[in-house]
Design an enzyme around this catalytic site. Structure first.
Site, mmCIF file in Angstrom:
data_model
loop_
_atom_site.group_PDB
_atom_site.id
_atom_site.type_symbol
_atom_site.label_atom_id
_atom_site.label_comp_id
_atom_site.label_asym_id
_atom_site.label_seq_id
_atom_site.Cartn_x
_atom_site.Cartn_y
_atom_site.Cartn_z
ATOM 1 N N HIS A 252 0.723 -1.673 0.060
ATOM 2 C CA HIS A 252 -0.253 0.725 -0.314
ATOM 3 C C HIS A 252 0.930 1.217 0.071
ATOM 4 O O HIS A 252 0.714 2.371 -0.289
ATOM 5 C CB HIS A 252 -0.783 -0.090 1.139
ATOM 6 C CG HIS A 252 -1.925 -0.803 0.945
ATOM 7 N ND1 HIS A 252 -2.915 -0.685 2.123
ATOM 8 C CD2 HIS A 252 -2.233 -2.146 0.649
ATOM 9 C CE1 HIS A 252 -3.734 -1.730 1.812
ATOM 10 N NE2 HIS A 252 -3.090 -2.501 0.816
ATOM 11 N N ARG A 395 -7.308 2.591 1.894
ATOM 12 C CA ARG A 395 -7.144 1.169 2.331
ATOM 13 C C ARG A 395 -6.826 0.321 4.006
ATOM 14 O O ARG A 395 -6.992 -0.167 3.895
ATOM 15 C CB ARG A 395 -6.688 0.177 1.601
ATOM 16 C CG ARG A 395 -6.822 0.244 -0.255
ATOM 17 C CD ARG A 395 -5.690 -0.344 -0.780
ATOM 18 N NE ARG A 395 -4.934 0.383 -0.909
ATOM 19 C CZ ARG A 395 -3.833 0.487 -2.032
ATOM 20 N NH1 ARG A 395 -3.674 -0.678 -2.346
ATOM 21 N NH2 ARG A 395 -2.810 1.583 -1.289
#
Length: 667
Positions: A252, A395
């Site tokens: 990420h 996220r």
């Protein structure tokens, strides 16, 4: 004056300005053209001013030699090849604009959906030229991107950040990582396209998802998931679940693929069911006799294609995909990839970031700030007064222990900022924040290279690729000719190896390393609410350090192959394994066998060439569902490939990961 230019790129494998890699070929020459392209019927009617400015493009934009075996085309009678002029490109662009109804003017600031719209016009322009000149797939990939689009009408619409710009040397990195490379300012930056290690395999050479070697449809990813990636539940004492958690937060840090959205709802398109479908819909077929989904009458699995991306200078060529965040390890999961996002997360006092002080009265540490705007985005809330968390990456709430790692890094930033403030009381908030951000990015890189990668790749691979950290002094190996943008093979497949390691349940342990309890993984996806319970952060983090991960093999827990992001009111969710394979096909990622060859490993000509690459049982299963060794999806083959002792992943994924990760470390 007639000028001739022959561009030859041989052997060194360095990427060209468009991000492609070349080796051992001499492709095209540019020289004056021979004809003027026909104009679109409405060319003069709607675009007269543009045409006056660009209609003089009679020179060849690219000349493809007929004698080149890699670029065999239909050619003009009596000629040695095909000349595509700048006027040809302009005409094709206007036709594409009309077909897609693209009327958006150029803006200084582009967002994902705006980039997607223009990218689709350029994709259609490529298709028109490919059809008109009967271009081969090699010509589409290698020759068309060599056209200098700055000499065409496309330049008028291309955003500035995808052009070479004058960069200033600064003390601190830009949030979007622009100008990290002073010459190629967009390399590694947010909104840049993913790179490719080898040419894509689209069914039409441009954008249609990959098909089998014989041209027939590939088996449904759900069938592959049910056949190969079943839930056996073997454990591997080599690593704990911390390996999975750190891998996810690292992923990420440098990849977030642009997602197609419904223009009305701004949500994911609905691709299963009746009604008009979004153009990006690419649903996964579920067999009627599926052992799990048939219980609920489901024969369609939701899936939409990733948004298209613009290349450097908005060049032509096959479809590419967009990375919405920076491709370098800079901890943007905490700070964001834009100044606006970073500002929303900052306290603007003492270099600190915002927190939620809900536990201060109990003498406990703060939590992540809560998401008040669009609270249901990426979050399954049990009630309207319960909120998920906010961070630099959307996220953050994807699973509970990921939220926990976000929290630990946030707390460490604030701790470091306070210490710097004591040492340098004369520093203002901005300097304290930026210096702390600089330090935290270095800490993040050190953990990744010194602890995470050695376990993942093994010492031998680390040394081969020059990934072992220096014991003293500094690293002087920065190469401005290397594009640090993440690769499609890496983000769709290789760095998703951790999905094989996922446990069925996530455990909590005490600080004295004693087991306390566990919770099903599916009940923690997009539901990080246990972090609101005092002391649970420590328990989950101790669980990461004590719980043994699943084995690195072709088996995947049903928690994510049947229950991914399951709504509490339902008994089924999505299939992560099927999504991984469908995403690879969507991105035109070639099959596992081609990356074996790319990595210097033997390419299988027959199924029996895979003996020793997969277990015998797995090989027999592959033979039962795929028609040819070339058809095996990269993610599926990569997680199933046998690895050597001391290495978590097999040789193909080791090659892809080691060849991508080094590009992500430059500060």
């Amino acid at each position: 004056m007639v000028q001739w230019l022959l561009w030859e790129i041989r052997g060194n494998g360095l990427p060209d300005p468009g991000g492609h890699s070349f080796s051992n070929y001499s492709y095209v020459s540019l020289h004056p053209g021979r004809k003027k392209a026909p104009r679109s019927p409405s060319y003069d009617k709607y675009y007269h001013n543009d045409y006056n400015a660009y209609s003089e493009g009679k020179d060849c934009a690219v000349f493809v030699q007929k004698k080149d075996p890699y670029l065999t085309l239909n050619s003009f009678e009596g000629s040695n090849g095909v000349c595509i002029t700048y006027a040809d490109v302009n005409s094709a662009f206007y036709k594409a604009r009309e077909r897609l109804g693209y009327e958006s003017p150029r803006k200084n600031s582009f967002e994902t959906q705006e980039i997607n719209q223009l990218a689709q016009v350029i994709e259609e322009t490529t298709r028109i030229l490919a059809h008109e000149y009967s271009l081969t797939n090699d010509a589409i990939y290698y020759a068309l991107p060599m056209i200098d689009t700055s000499k065409t009408i496309i330049d008028k619409y291309c955003p500035d950040f995808l052009k070479s710009s004058n960069c200033e040397v600064k003390r601190y990195r830009e949030y979007n990582s622009g100008c990290n490379n002073l010459e190629m300012s967009h390399w590694g930056s947010a909104l840049a396209p993913f790179r490719r290690l080898i040419p894509p395999q689209y069914a039409d050479g441009i954008s249609k998802p990959r098909v089998a070697k014989d041209g027939s449809p590939l088996p449904s990813p759900r069938i592959v998931s049910n056949t190969i990636h079943t839930d056996i539940g073997l454990h591997d004492h080599l690593v704990t679940t911390f390996e999975i958690a750190w891998g996810q937060i690292t992923d990420h840090d440098f990849s977030l693929t642009g997602e197609s959205k419904d223009p009305e709802t701004k949500m994911d398109p609905v691709c299963c069911g009746h009604g008009r479908k979004h153009p990006a819909c690419f649903p996964i077929e579920i067999p009627y006799d599926d052992p799990f989904y048939s219980k609920f009458g489901k024969t369609c699995h939701e899936f939409a294609r990733s948004t298209a991306s613009l290349k450097y200078q908005c060049k032509l060529g096959p479809r590419s995909q967009i990375d919405e965040i920076t491709s370098v390890i800079d901890m943007n999961f905490a700070y964001g990839s834009s100044k606006g996002r970073a500002d929303r997360l900052r306290l603007f006092e003492g270099g600190l970031m915002k927190t939620l002080p809900v536990f201060r009265k109990y003498g406990l540490k703060d939590l992540l700030p809560i998401r008040l705007k669009t609270p249901d985005d990426g979050c399954i809330r049990p009630a309207k007064d319960v909120y998920c968390f906010q961070a630099g990456d959307n996220r953050v709430n994807e699973q509970l222990v990921l939220s926990g790692l976000h929290l630990i890094m946030l707390r460490e930033h604030n701790r470091a900022a306070k210490e710097l403030s004591k040492i340098n009381p004369h520093w203002d908030d901005e300097r304290l924040f930026q210096e702390t951000r600089h330090i935290m990015s270095a800490v993040n890189q050190h953990i990744t290279y010194n602890e995470y990668l050695p376990v993942t790749l093994g010492r031998e691979v680390m040394e081969k690729w020059g990934l072992v950290l220096e014991k003293k002094d500094y690293f002087y190996g920065y190469d401005p000719k290397v594009n640090p943008s993440a690769t499609n093979a890496f983000i769709t497949s290789a760095f998703r190896f951790g999905h094989s390691l996922l446990p069925t349940a996530v455990e909590r342990w005490s600080v004295k390393h004693r087991y306390i309890g566990s919770q099903r993984l599916s009940q923690m996806l997009r539901q990080p609410f246990d972090l609101y319970k005092p002391g649970y952060v420590d328990q989950y983090l101790m669980g990461l350090a004590n719980q043994v991960a699943q084995a690195m093999d072709d088996f995947v827990t049903s928690e994510v192959t049947n229950h991914l992001f399951q709504d509490p009111a339902k008994k089924f969710g999505l299939d992560l394994a099927a999504i991984n394979m469908q995403r690879g096909r969507d991105h035109g990622v070639p099959g596992f066998n081609f990356y074996r060859e790319f990595c210097g490993l033997p390419k299988a000509q027959t199924w029996y060439d895979f003996v020793g690459v997969f277990s015998n049982e797995t090989l027999y299963k592959y033979m039962s569902i795929y028609k040819h060794p070339d058809d095996i999806d990269l993610w599926s083959g990569g997680v199933s490939e046998l690895s050597a002792p001391g290495k978590l992943v097999g040789p193909t994924f080791s090659c892809i990961i080691a060849g991508t990760i080094p590009c992500s470390s430059v500060w």
